[in-house]
Motif scaffolding. Structure first.
Motif, PDB file in Angstrom:
ATOM      1  N   THR A  52       0.860  -1.185   0.000  1.00 58.42           N
ATOM      2  CA  THR A  52       0.000   0.000   0.000  1.00 58.42           C
ATOM      3  C   THR A  52       0.890   1.226   0.000  1.00 58.42           C
ATOM      4  O   THR A  52       2.094   1.145   0.293  1.00 58.42           O
ATOM      5  CB  THR A  52      -0.899   0.025   1.250  1.00 58.42           C
ATOM      6  OG1 THR A  52      -0.060   0.174   2.406  1.00 58.42           O
ATOM      7  CG2 THR A  52      -1.744  -1.237   1.356  1.00 58.42           C
ATOM      8  N   LYS A  53       0.315   2.372  -0.275  1.00 61.44           N
ATOM      9  CA  LYS A  53       1.086   3.613  -0.263  1.00 61.44           C
ATOM     10  C   LYS A  53       1.656   3.887   1.131  1.00 61.44           C
ATOM     11  O   LYS A  53       2.792   4.334   1.269  1.00 61.44           O
ATOM     12  CB  LYS A  53       0.224   4.779  -0.746  1.00 61.44           C
ATOM     13  CG  LYS A  53      -0.077   4.708  -2.241  1.00 61.44           C
ATOM     14  CD  LYS A  53      -1.057   5.794  -2.663  1.00 61.44           C
ATOM     15  CE  LYS A  53      -1.323   5.818  -4.129  1.00 61.44           C
ATOM     16  NZ  LYS A  53      -1.826   4.594  -4.706  1.00 61.44           N
ATOM     17  N   THR A  60      10.144   3.129   2.958  1.00 60.78           N
ATOM     18  CA  THR A  60      11.116   4.096   2.449  1.00 60.78           C
ATOM     19  C   THR A  60      11.711   4.895   3.599  1.00 60.78           C
ATOM     20  O   THR A  60      12.915   5.158   3.623  1.00 60.78           O
ATOM     21  CB  THR A  60      10.460   5.040   1.413  1.00 60.78           C
ATOM     22  OG1 THR A  60       9.905   4.240   0.372  1.00 60.78           O
ATOM     23  CG2 THR A  60      11.462   6.010   0.825  1.00 60.78           C
ATOM     24  N   ALA A  61      10.867   5.263   4.567  1.00 55.26           N
ATOM     25  CA  ALA A  61      11.364   5.985   5.747  1.00 55.26           C
ATOM     26  C   ALA A  61      12.384   5.130   6.498  1.00 55.26           C
ATOM     27  O   ALA A  61      13.461   5.624   6.878  1.00 55.26           O
ATOM     28  CB  ALA A  61      10.202   6.369   6.658  1.00 55.26           C
ATOM     29  N   GLN A  89       8.486   9.111  -3.283  1.00 58.48           N
ATOM     30  CA  GLN A  89       8.943   7.779  -3.705  1.00 58.48           C
ATOM     31  C   GLN A  89       7.803   6.759  -3.664  1.00 58.48           C
ATOM     32  O   GLN A  89       7.821   5.785  -4.411  1.00 58.48           O
ATOM     33  CB  GLN A  89      10.112   7.320  -2.841  1.00 58.48           C
ATOM     34  CG  GLN A  89      11.375   8.110  -3.147  1.00 58.48           C
ATOM     35  CD  GLN A  89      12.571   7.632  -2.348  1.00 58.48           C
ATOM     36  OE1 GLN A  89      12.665   6.462  -1.989  1.00 58.48           O
ATOM     37  NE2 GLN A  89      13.489   8.527  -2.079  1.00 58.48           N
ATOM     38  N   ALA A  90       6.818   6.998  -2.808  1.00 55.12           N
ATOM     39  CA  ALA A  90       5.658   6.094  -2.722  1.00 55.12           C
ATOM     40  C   ALA A  90       4.500   6.567  -3.580  1.00 55.12           C
ATOM     41  O   ALA A  90       3.746   5.766  -4.120  1.00 55.12           O
ATOM     42  CB  ALA A  90       5.193   5.975  -1.273  1.00 55.12           C
ATOM     43  N   ILE A  91       4.357   7.881  -3.693  1.00 59.57           N
ATOM     44  CA  ILE A  91       3.257   8.483  -4.456  1.00 59.57           C
ATOM     45  C   ILE A  91       3.908   9.453  -5.442  1.00 59.57           C
ATOM     46  O   ILE A  91       4.192  10.605  -5.106  1.00 59.57           O
ATOM     47  CB  ILE A  91       2.275   9.224  -3.523  1.00 59.57           C
ATOM     48  CG1 ILE A  91       1.743   8.264  -2.453  1.00 59.57           C
ATOM     49  CG2 ILE A  91       1.133   9.845  -4.316  1.00 59.57           C
ATOM     50  CD1 ILE A  91       0.962   8.936  -1.337  1.00 59.57           C
ATOM     51  N   PRO A  95       4.386  16.145  -4.798  1.00 55.85           N
ATOM     52  CA  PRO A  95       5.606  16.914  -5.112  1.00 55.85           C
ATOM     53  C   PRO A  95       6.762  16.596  -4.163  1.00 55.85           C
ATOM     54  O   PRO A  95       6.590  16.561  -2.949  1.00 55.85           O
ATOM     55  CB  PRO A  95       5.159  18.368  -4.965  1.00 55.85           C
ATOM     56  CG  PRO A  95       3.946  18.332  -4.114  1.00 55.85           C
ATOM     57  CD  PRO A  95       3.295  17.004  -4.338  1.00 55.85           C
ATOM     58  N   ALA A  96       7.925  16.366  -4.737  1.00 55.18           N
ATOM     59  CA  ALA A  96       9.156  16.196  -3.953  1.00 55.18           C
ATOM     60  C   ALA A  96       9.785  17.574  -3.796  1.00 55.18           C
ATOM     61  O   ALA A  96       9.625  18.439  -4.654  1.00 55.18           O
ATOM     62  CB  ALA A  96      10.110  15.254  -4.673  1.00 55.18           C
ATOM     63  N   GLY A  97      10.486  17.768  -2.729  1.00 47.49           N
ATOM     64  CA  GLY A  97      11.211  19.026  -2.567  1.00 47.49           C
ATOM     65  C   GLY A  97      10.380  20.175  -2.025  1.00 47.49           C
ATOM     66  O   GLY A  97      10.689  21.336  -2.290  1.00 47.49           O
TER      67      GLY A  97
END
Length: 185
Positions: A52-53, A60-61, A89-91, A95-97
């Motif tokens: 799952t997300k 990832t964490a 990375q999961a979704i 937005p990253a950053g």
């Protein structure tokens, strides 16, 4: 001749009986039994169940613990950048950053992937958004109430808090910031 005739008759009778017996015995051809290998039916390999997300964020964490993944801003204020990169990375369309806890809070609130909750779960995002004068902070909830966030001193993503220490540091008795928890839908 009488005797000879009787013997011949007897012999012919016997031959006739033997012939009838031979006709009565029908020879049934027997097939050789087929030998089957003790072969089990082919069972396809089970396909892994997709994560799952929330599980992706959580994993990832965990994989990011001890690392410095901030690249856009100085370590002292990189918590939003790091958390948004992990979420991304999961979704992938998150937005990253994101560089501000206030902006991250808005993005989480508006995201179709998150909802605000009162109790954290693994992979949930906790954020205390900055105000004009007070810096905020954000992290990711892990198991057993642990919260990982960017360490301003080292720049590394570490387990720094639990819900109680977060509330004491950033809540009413600490910096006086609001605390929001977002879980992945």
């Amino acid at each position: 001749m009488n005797i000879i005739q009787k013997i011949i008759s007897l012999i012919l009778t016997m031959l006739g009986l033997m012939k009838k017996k031979a006709e009565a015995e029908v020879v049934i051809p027997i097939e050789t039994p087929r030998v089957y290998e003790n072969k089990q039916p082919e069972v396809p390999e089970p396909k892994p169940i997709p994560l799952t997300k929330a599980e992706k964020i959580y994993k990832t964490a965990l994989a990011t613990l001890g690392e410095d993944i901030s690249t856009l801003i100085e370590n002292e204020i990189a918590c939003s950048e790091v958390v948004s990169k992990i979420i991304n990375q999961a979704i992938s369309d998150f937005p990253a950053g994101v560089l501000s806890t206030a902006d991250l809070n808005i993005k989480l609130k508006q995201s179709p992937y998150f909802r605000q909750v009162l109790e954290p779960s693994e992979g949930a995002i906790i954020v205390s958004p900055r105000t004009e004068k007070i810096n905020g902070h954000t992290g990711i909830c892990l198991s057993n109430g642990a919260i990982a966030s960017n360490d301003s001193k080292t720049g590394k993503f570490n387990v720094n808090y639990n819900l109680e220490t977060w509330a004491k540091t950033f809540g009413v008795k600490g910096r006086g910031l609001k605390i929001y928890i977002y879980e992945v839908i």
